[in-house]
Design a protein around this motif. Sequence first.
Motif, PDB file in Angstrom:
ATOM      1  N   TYR A  94       0.832  -1.191   0.000  1.00  0.00           N
ATOM      2  CA  TYR A  94       0.000   0.000   0.000  1.00  0.00           C
ATOM      3  C   TYR A  94       0.875   1.253   0.000  1.00  0.00           C
ATOM      4  O   TYR A  94       1.880   1.321   0.709  1.00  0.00           O
ATOM      5  N   CYS A  95       0.430   2.221  -0.743  1.00  0.00           N
ATOM      6  CA  CYS A  95       1.059   3.539  -0.754  1.00  0.00           C
ATOM      7  C   CYS A  95       0.253   4.459   0.156  1.00  0.00           C
ATOM      8  O   CYS A  95      -0.979   4.377   0.213  1.00  0.00           O
ATOM      9  N   THR A  96       0.937   5.325   0.876  1.00  0.00           N
ATOM     10  CA  THR A  96       0.270   6.320   1.689  1.00  0.00           C
ATOM     11  C   THR A  96       0.986   7.652   1.547  1.00  0.00           C
ATOM     12  O   THR A  96       2.203   7.684   1.300  1.00  0.00           O
ATOM     13  N   ALA A  97       0.243   8.718   1.696  1.00  0.00           N
ATOM     14  CA  ALA A  97       0.831  10.047   1.575  1.00  0.00           C
ATOM     15  C   ALA A  97       0.162  10.991   2.554  1.00  0.00           C
ATOM     16  O   ALA A  97      -1.063  10.932   2.757  1.00  0.00           O
ATOM     17  N   SER A  98       0.972  11.846   3.134  1.00  0.00           N
ATOM     18  CA  SER A  98       0.468  12.900   4.011  1.00  0.00           C
ATOM     19  C   SER A  98       0.287  14.145   3.147  1.00  0.00           C
ATOM     20  O   SER A  98       1.268  14.798   2.761  1.00  0.00           O
ATOM     21  N   VAL A  99      -0.963  14.451   2.842  1.00  0.00           N
ATOM     22  CA  VAL A  99      -1.281  15.456   1.837  1.00  0.00           C
ATOM     23  C   VAL A  99      -1.906  16.687   2.475  1.00  0.00           C
ATOM     24  O   VAL A  99      -2.792  16.579   3.339  1.00  0.00           O
ATOM     25  N   VAL A 100      -1.433  17.826   2.035  1.00  0.00           N
ATOM     26  CA  VAL A 100      -2.027  19.098   2.443  1.00  0.00           C
ATOM     27  C   VAL A 100      -2.917  19.592   1.306  1.00  0.00           C
ATOM     28  O   VAL A 100      -2.467  19.703   0.159  1.00  0.00           O
ATOM     29  N   THR A 101      -4.162  19.838   1.637  1.00  0.00           N
ATOM     30  CA  THR A 101      -5.090  20.425   0.664  1.00  0.00           C
ATOM     31  C   THR A 101      -5.446  21.835   1.116  1.00  0.00           C
ATOM     32  O   THR A 101      -5.342  22.176   2.301  1.00  0.00           O
ATOM     33  N   ARG A 102      -5.847  22.640   0.165  1.00  0.00           N
ATOM     34  CA  ARG A 102      -6.172  24.024   0.475  1.00  0.00           C
ATOM     35  C   ARG A 102      -7.549  24.367  -0.080  1.00  0.00           C
ATOM     36  O   ARG A 102      -7.853  24.061  -1.230  1.00  0.00           O
ATOM     37  N   GLN A 103      -8.352  24.946   0.772  1.00  0.00           N
ATOM     38  CA  GLN A 103      -9.645  25.459   0.350  1.00  0.00           C
ATOM     39  C   GLN A 103      -9.763  26.874   0.893  1.00  0.00           C
ATOM     40  O   GLN A 103      -9.965  27.082   2.087  1.00  0.00           O
ATOM     41  N   GLY A 104      -9.587  27.817  -0.001  1.00  0.00           N
ATOM     42  CA  GLY A 104      -9.569  29.202   0.428  1.00  0.00           C
ATOM     43  C   GLY A 104      -8.346  29.466   1.286  1.00  0.00           C
ATOM     44  O   GLY A 104      -7.214  29.220   0.875  1.00  0.00           O
ATOM     45  N   ILE A 105      -8.579  29.933   2.504  1.00  0.00           N
ATOM     46  CA  ILE A 105      -7.460  30.196   3.415  1.00  0.00           C
ATOM     47  C   ILE A 105      -7.246  29.046   4.392  1.00  0.00           C
ATOM     48  O   ILE A 105      -6.400  29.121   5.274  1.00  0.00           O
ATOM     49  N   GLN A 106      -8.013  27.977   4.206  1.00  0.00           N
ATOM     50  CA  GLN A 106      -7.922  26.848   5.122  1.00  0.00           C
ATOM     51  C   GLN A 106      -7.060  25.749   4.511  1.00  0.00           C
ATOM     52  O   GLN A 106      -7.286  25.302   3.393  1.00  0.00           O
ATOM     53  N   PHE A 107      -6.059  25.342   5.306  1.00  0.00           N
ATOM     54  CA  PHE A 107      -5.188  24.240   4.910  1.00  0.00           C
ATOM     55  C   PHE A 107      -5.503  23.038   5.797  1.00  0.00           C
ATOM     56  O   PHE A 107      -5.646  23.177   7.001  1.00  0.00           O
ATOM     57  N   THR A 108      -5.571  21.877   5.185  1.00  0.00           N
ATOM     58  CA  THR A 108      -5.876  20.656   5.923  1.00  0.00           C
ATOM     59  C   THR A 108      -4.866  19.580   5.548  1.00  0.00           C
ATOM     60  O   THR A 108      -4.596  19.366   4.367  1.00  0.00           O
ATOM     61  N   GLN A 109      -4.318  18.915   6.537  1.00  0.00           N
ATOM     62  CA  GLN A 109      -3.391  17.808   6.299  1.00  0.00           C
ATOM     63  C   GLN A 109      -4.070  16.501   6.668  1.00  0.00           C
ATOM     64  O   GLN A 109      -4.659  16.388   7.746  1.00  0.00           O
ATOM     65  N   GLN A 110      -3.979  15.537   5.789  1.00  0.00           N
ATOM     66  CA  GLN A 110      -4.639  14.254   6.015  1.00  0.00           C
ATOM     67  C   GLN A 110      -3.835  13.153   5.338  1.00  0.00           C
ATOM     68  O   GLN A 110      -3.216  13.368   4.300  1.00  0.00           O
ATOM     69  N   ASN A 111      -3.859  11.989   5.954  1.00  0.00           N
ATOM     70  CA  ASN A 111      -3.209  10.829   5.350  1.00  0.00           C
ATOM     71  C   ASN A 111      -4.179  10.117   4.407  1.00  0.00           C
ATOM     72  O   ASN A 111      -5.328   9.868   4.767  1.00  0.00           O
ATOM     73  N   TYR A 112      -3.690   9.785   3.231  1.00  0.00           N
ATOM     74  CA  TYR A 112      -4.479   9.049   2.252  1.00  0.00           C
ATOM     75  C   TYR A 112      -3.775   7.736   1.922  1.00  0.00           C
ATOM     76  O   TYR A 112      -2.536   7.652   1.981  1.00  0.00           O
ATOM     77  N   TRP A 113      -4.574   6.746   1.557  1.00  0.00           N
ATOM     78  CA  TRP A 113      -4.059   5.423   1.227  1.00  0.00           C
ATOM     79  C   TRP A 113      -4.518   5.010  -0.172  1.00  0.00           C
ATOM     80  O   TRP A 113      -5.633   5.340  -0.601  1.00  0.00           O
ATOM     81  N   GLY A 114      -3.666   4.258  -0.833  1.00  0.00           N
ATOM     82  CA  GLY A 114      -4.058   3.640  -2.079  1.00  0.00           C
ATOM     83  C   GLY A 114      -4.817   2.352  -1.832  1.00  0.00           C
ATOM     84  O   GLY A 114      -4.987   1.926  -0.684  1.00  0.00           O
ATOM     85  N   GLN A 115      -5.236   1.717  -2.914  1.00  0.00           N
ATOM     86  CA  GLN A 115      -6.061   0.515  -2.793  1.00  0.00           C
ATOM     87  C   GLN A 115      -5.214  -0.743  -2.616  1.00  0.00           C
ATOM     88  O   GLN A 115      -5.741  -1.801  -2.268  1.00  0.00           O
ATOM     89  N   GLY A 116      -3.928  -0.629  -2.850  1.00  0.00           N
ATOM     90  CA  GLY A 116      -3.033  -1.765  -2.663  1.00  0.00           C
ATOM     91  C   GLY A 116      -2.748  -2.494  -3.964  1.00  0.00           C
ATOM     92  O   GLY A 116      -3.577  -2.523  -4.879  1.00  0.00           O
ATOM     93  N   THR A 117      -1.571  -3.075  -4.029  1.00  0.00           N
ATOM     94  CA  THR A 117      -1.188  -3.886  -5.182  1.00  0.00           C
ATOM     95  C   THR A 117      -0.499  -5.154  -4.674  1.00  0.00           C
ATOM     96  O   THR A 117       0.325  -5.097  -3.757  1.00  0.00           O
ATOM     97  N   GLN A 118      -0.856  -6.284  -5.255  1.00  0.00           N
ATOM     98  CA  GLN A 118      -0.346  -7.565  -4.784  1.00  0.00           C
ATOM     99  C   GLN A 118       1.048  -7.835  -5.339  1.00  0.00           C
ATOM    100  O   GLN A 118       1.293  -7.698  -6.538  1.00  0.00           O
ATOM    101  N   VAL A 119       1.932  -8.231  -4.443  1.00  0.00           N
ATOM    102  CA  VAL A 119       3.264  -8.698  -4.822  1.00  0.00           C
ATOM    103  C   VAL A 119       3.401 -10.129  -4.328  1.00  0.00           C
ATOM    104  O   VAL A 119       3.231 -10.397  -3.134  1.00  0.00           O
TER     105      VAL A 119
END
Length: 123
Positions: A94-119
């Motif tokens: 699984y891939c994960t990223a700590s992403v900052v999004t911006r809406q107007g003057i508001q910044f939000t940080q959240q962790n997102y995950w991918g769906q996974g890939t089989q190895v």
Amino acid sequence: QVQLVESGGGLVQTGGSLSLSCVASGRIYSINTMAWYRQAPGKQRELVADSTSSGRTNYADSVKGRFTISRDNAKNTVYLQMNSLKPEDTAVFYCTASVVTRQGIQFTQQNYWGQGTQVTVSS
């Protein structure tokens, strides 16, 4: 708002190599740490490697010297080059990223995950 999509998994023999990619898309302002985790059947999800936005990396002891994490910040992409694969590397990655999004003057940080890939590494 943000999606992570992994690719590159598959079946390989012991000693072989695979390369995983993960692309983040959506309303991204910036990305801090990007990482790869894996989960084998019946086991907990574990950190494989991570990379900060400045390029500092960290690896699980079990993959040091065999796996390499890298990222292309311009493309919001993280890679995992896996060499000298072993059967015990078999897992969903699984891939994960700590992403900052911006809406107007508001910044939000959240962790997102991918769906996974089989190895799968065959012996």
